[in-house]
Write an enzyme that holds these catalytic residues in place. Structure first.
Site, PDB file in Angstrom:
ATOM      1  CG  ASP A 267      -1.818   1.218   1.285  1.00 17.99           C
ATOM      2  OD1 ASP A 267      -1.906   1.926   0.264  1.00 17.99           O
ATOM      3  OD2 ASP A 267      -2.443   1.435   2.340  1.00 17.99           O
ATOM      4  CE  LYS A 274      -0.242   3.837   3.317  1.00 16.03           C
ATOM      5  NZ  LYS A 274      -1.091   4.478   4.330  1.00 16.03           N
ATOM      6  CG  ASP A 285      -2.338  -2.389   3.936  1.00 20.97           C
ATOM      7  OD1 ASP A 285      -2.882  -2.507   5.050  1.00 20.97           O
ATOM      8  OD2 ASP A 285      -2.716  -1.571   3.077  1.00 20.97           O
ATOM      9  CG  ASP A 344      -3.181   5.826   2.039  1.00 12.17           C
ATOM     10  OD1 ASP A 344      -3.041   4.614   1.769  1.00 12.17           O
ATOM     11  OD2 ASP A 344      -2.522   6.414   2.909  1.00 12.17           O
ATOM     12  CD  GLU A 346      -5.411   0.726   0.704  1.00  9.56           C
ATOM     13  OE1 GLU A 346      -5.410   1.932   0.992  1.00  9.56           O
ATOM     14  OE2 GLU A 346      -4.979  -0.157   1.467  1.00  9.56           O
ATOM     15  NE  ARG A 348     -11.797   3.291   4.321  1.00  4.22           N
ATOM     16  CZ  ARG A 348     -11.706   4.278   5.220  1.00  4.22           C
ATOM     17  NH1 ARG A 348     -12.683   5.145   5.343  1.00  4.22           N
ATOM     18  NH2 ARG A 348     -10.658   4.364   6.001  1.00  4.22           N
TER      19      ARG A 348
HETATM   20  N1  BES Z   1      -3.132   0.303   5.330  1.00  5.18           N
HETATM   21  C1  BES Z   1      -3.479   1.609   5.768  1.00  5.18           C
HETATM   22  C2  BES Z   1      -3.703   1.681   7.280  1.00  5.18           C
HETATM   23  C3  BES Z   1      -2.475   1.586   8.141  1.00  5.18           C
HETATM   24  C4  BES Z   1      -1.603   2.643   8.240  1.00  5.18           C
HETATM   25  C5  BES Z   1      -2.254   0.458   8.894  1.00  5.18           C
HETATM   26  C6  BES Z   1      -0.482   2.549   9.061  1.00  5.18           C
HETATM   27  C7  BES Z   1      -1.159   0.376   9.724  1.00  5.18           C
HETATM   28  C8  BES Z   1      -0.266   1.412   9.807  1.00  5.18           C
HETATM   29  C9  BES Z   1      -4.753   2.059   5.090  1.00  5.18           C
HETATM   30  O1  BES Z   1      -4.944   1.627   3.800  1.00  5.18           O
HETATM   31  C10 BES Z   1      -4.714   3.539   5.063  1.00  5.18           C
HETATM   32  O2  BES Z   1      -3.878   4.076   4.389  1.00  5.18           O
HETATM   33  N2  BES Z   1      -5.606   4.180   5.792  1.00  5.18           N
HETATM   34  C11 BES Z   1      -5.631   5.588   5.888  1.00  5.18           C
HETATM   35  C12 BES Z   1      -7.085   6.020   5.837  1.00  5.18           C
HETATM   36  C13 BES Z   1      -7.255   7.498   5.680  1.00  5.18           C
HETATM   37  C14 BES Z   1      -6.794   7.942   4.316  1.00  5.18           C
HETATM   38  C15 BES Z   1      -8.714   7.828   5.878  1.00  5.18           C
HETATM   39  C16 BES Z   1      -4.979   5.990   7.213  1.00  5.18           C
HETATM   40  O3  BES Z   1      -5.145   5.276   8.205  1.00  5.18           O
HETATM   41  O4  BES Z   1      -4.268   6.983   7.214  1.00  5.18           O
HETATM   42 ZN    ZN Z   2      -4.007  -0.092   3.252  1.00  6.78          ZN
HETATM   43 MN    MN Z   3      -3.998   2.932   2.398  1.00  2.33          MN
END
Ligand code: BES
Ligand code: ZN
Ligand code: MN
Length: 495
Positions: A267, A274, A285, A344, A346, A348
């Site tokens: 991811d 990111k 991920d 990001d 993604e 869901r």
């Molecule tokens: N895979 C990430 C969540 C994540 C981040 C898990 C860091 C463990 C450590 C997910 O896909 C993501 O990027 N989520 C975003 C959502 C936001 C854009 C609403 C997040 O958590 O920043």
């Molecule tokens: Zn993710």
């Molecule tokens: Mn993500």
């Protein structure tokens, strides 16, 4: 790793290392007391020299008169009253670490009465098996690397033997599942692609006759209308796969338990890219998907009388010319449209189509596992996984199972009040809900696709791996899932 239950005279047992528990103030556990008697008080005399005072840590002793073992590891267990299963297992971690450094591959663990029930034996055996895992696929161990435990005999008092045998058999199955989840998690993203995961699932079905695997490719997913899932993989050169593993261990007519796991093999965030720091950790991920692999393998190995379906939507999330753009609107398999405000978010997007897909199996229960939100780590830290479900009874069952398996969850709300954060002017919903309560709004998003069945969501962002010097996959929540499956199957565990 070989795990076995043994009984008999501890003092006469020939083993490279006998592990005995000691509580604080030099109070001996039952087996340690027996060894002390056989050695004419040598154990007490050793403790009298002042080590293990607070009952924490360890003490290794050699050639104790009257004891056949080559060495004895006296393991501090803290205060007897406070020595619950979790504390005992933590101390065992210390013991197995010490054995590895001492290059001892075989040991005999004498369980104190305080931990010789089904769950205590199972946890001890699982801890031992987990200490024997090391990632080696792309890094050979050094010559002087710690030696991994290969054989553990667990000594229990006679009355507990039946439950103990069952516990060890279950632990062996769970350990295999945990090891598989850890290995898949630790593999780098360039090796562990969606296609690789699909191949592993096919190979698992080849190895186990009770298991069958079906892979849906992107054409098949397009036919099903999975516009949300496919929008994520469009930005990557690796084709998405929808992996379905079926274990038919129960009655033909019995409704299946369905596990769905986020299998995002890397991811990068997509166009909403990111920051660079720690981005490597986004190879983890796919840990939700890995936990589905692990739980399915554990169920097969334990031969549980249940029907189980594991579904893993697998994809990468990368930025390229075809990738999702903020503002894009996609149509999910359910027919609901989604405005992608942040590419990001993604997880869901791939889960929602997988969750709609599994309706066709008329599941008795659906659990989804996903490294879904950084916000879950902000809310709960890295000890429990986040638990979300509209079903109070299910919440309690999962929390209880998590406690029993020492793989805990903590419930967060899934109230209607939060749903409005997902309002969009251009689609049925947005894929993000703003700054507040990010783990909750992510779960709210999923809840819109899970109305047809009993469902819970586990956000494992904080629990699936550890960072820093010990960076690596934990295999969580496979122990919790295995416990849930054991309970659902109704197999006897006690007595
Ligand atoms: N895979 C990430 C969540 C994540 C981040 C898990 C860091 C463990 C450590 C997910 O896909 C993501 O990027 N989520 C975003 C959502 C936001 C854009 C609403 C997040 O958590 O920043
Ligand atoms: Zn993710
Ligand atoms: Mn993500």
């Amino acid at each position: 790793m070989d795990l076995k239950i043994v009984g008999g005279d501890l003092a006469k047992a020939k083993t490279p290392c006998l592990i005995l528990g000691v509580f604080d103030k030099h109070k001996l556990s039952g087996p340690a007391e027996a060894a002390d008697a056989a050695s004419d008080g040598a154990v007490t005399a050793l403790l009298g020299k002042g080590e293990l005072d607070g009952g924490k840590g360890w003490l290794m002793a050699y050639d104790i008169p009257g004891i056949a073992a080559e060495r004895v590891l006296l393991l501090g267990l803290g205060k007897r009253k406070e020595c619950n299963r979790a504390a005992f297992i933590k101390a065992l971690g210390t013991a197995f670490g010490r054995l590895a450094e001492a290059r001892v591959a075989k040991a005999l663990l004498a369980l104190p009465k305080e931990a010789d029930d089904y769950l205590g034996v199972r946890a001890a055996a699982l801890k031992a098996a987990q200490s024997a895992y090391r990632y080696e696929r792309t890094k050979a161990p050094k010559k002087d690397a710690p030696v991994l435990l290969a054989e553990l005999d667990i000594w229990v008092d006679k009355p507990a033997r039946d439950a103990a045998e069952r516990a060890v058999a279950h632990a062996a199955g769970i350990a295999e599942g945990v090891a598989l989840a850890r290995e898949l998690g630790n593999l780098p993203g360039n090796l562990c692609t969606p296609t690789y995961l699909a191949e592993r699932a096919l190979a698992l079905a080849d190895e186990h006759t009770a298991l069958s695997t079906e892979i849906l490719d992107e054409d098949a997913m397009r036919e099903l209308g999975m516009g949300s899932l496919l929008s994520v993989s469009r930005g990557s050169r690796e084709p998405a796969k929808l992996i379905k593993m079926t274990y038919q261990g129960g009655d033909d007519a019995a409704k299946p338990i369905v596990l769905v796991g986020k299998g995002l093999t890397f991811d990068a965030g997509g166009i909403s890219i990111k920051p660079a720091a720690d981005m490597d950790e986004m190879k983890y991920d796919m840990a939700g998907g890995a936990s589905v692999f692990g739980a399915v393998l554990a169920a097969v190995r334990m031969q549980l009388p249940i029907n189980l379906i594991g579904v893993v939507p697998a994809s990468e999330n990368l930025p390229d010319g075809a990738a999702n753009k903020p503002g894009d609107v996609v149509t999910s398999m359910s027919g609901q449209t989604i405005e992608i405000l942040n590419t990001d978010a993604e997880g869901r997007l791939i889960l929602c189509d997988a969750l709609t897909y599994v309706e066709r199996f008329e599941p008795a229960l659906v659990l989804d596992m996903a490294t879904l939100t950084g916000a879950c780590i902000v809310a709960l830290g890295k000890h429990p996984s986040g638990l979300f479900t509209p079903d109070d009874k299910l919440a309690k069952e999962l929390a209880d199972a998590g406690d029993a398996a020492d793989d805990r969850v903590w419930r967060l709300p899934l109230w209607e009040d939060y749903q409005q954060q997902l309002d969009s002017n251009f689609a049925d919903m947005a894929n993000i809900g703003g700054r507040d309560a990010g783990a909750v709004t992510a779960a709210c998003f999923l809840s819109r696709f899970t109305k047809a069945y009993r469902w819970a969501h586990l956000d494992i962002a904080g629990t699936a791996w550890v960072s820093g010097k010990e960076k690596g996959s934990t295999g969580r929540p496979v122990p919790l899932l295995a416990e849930v499956l054991i309970r659902e199957s109704g197999v006897e565990t006690t007595g």
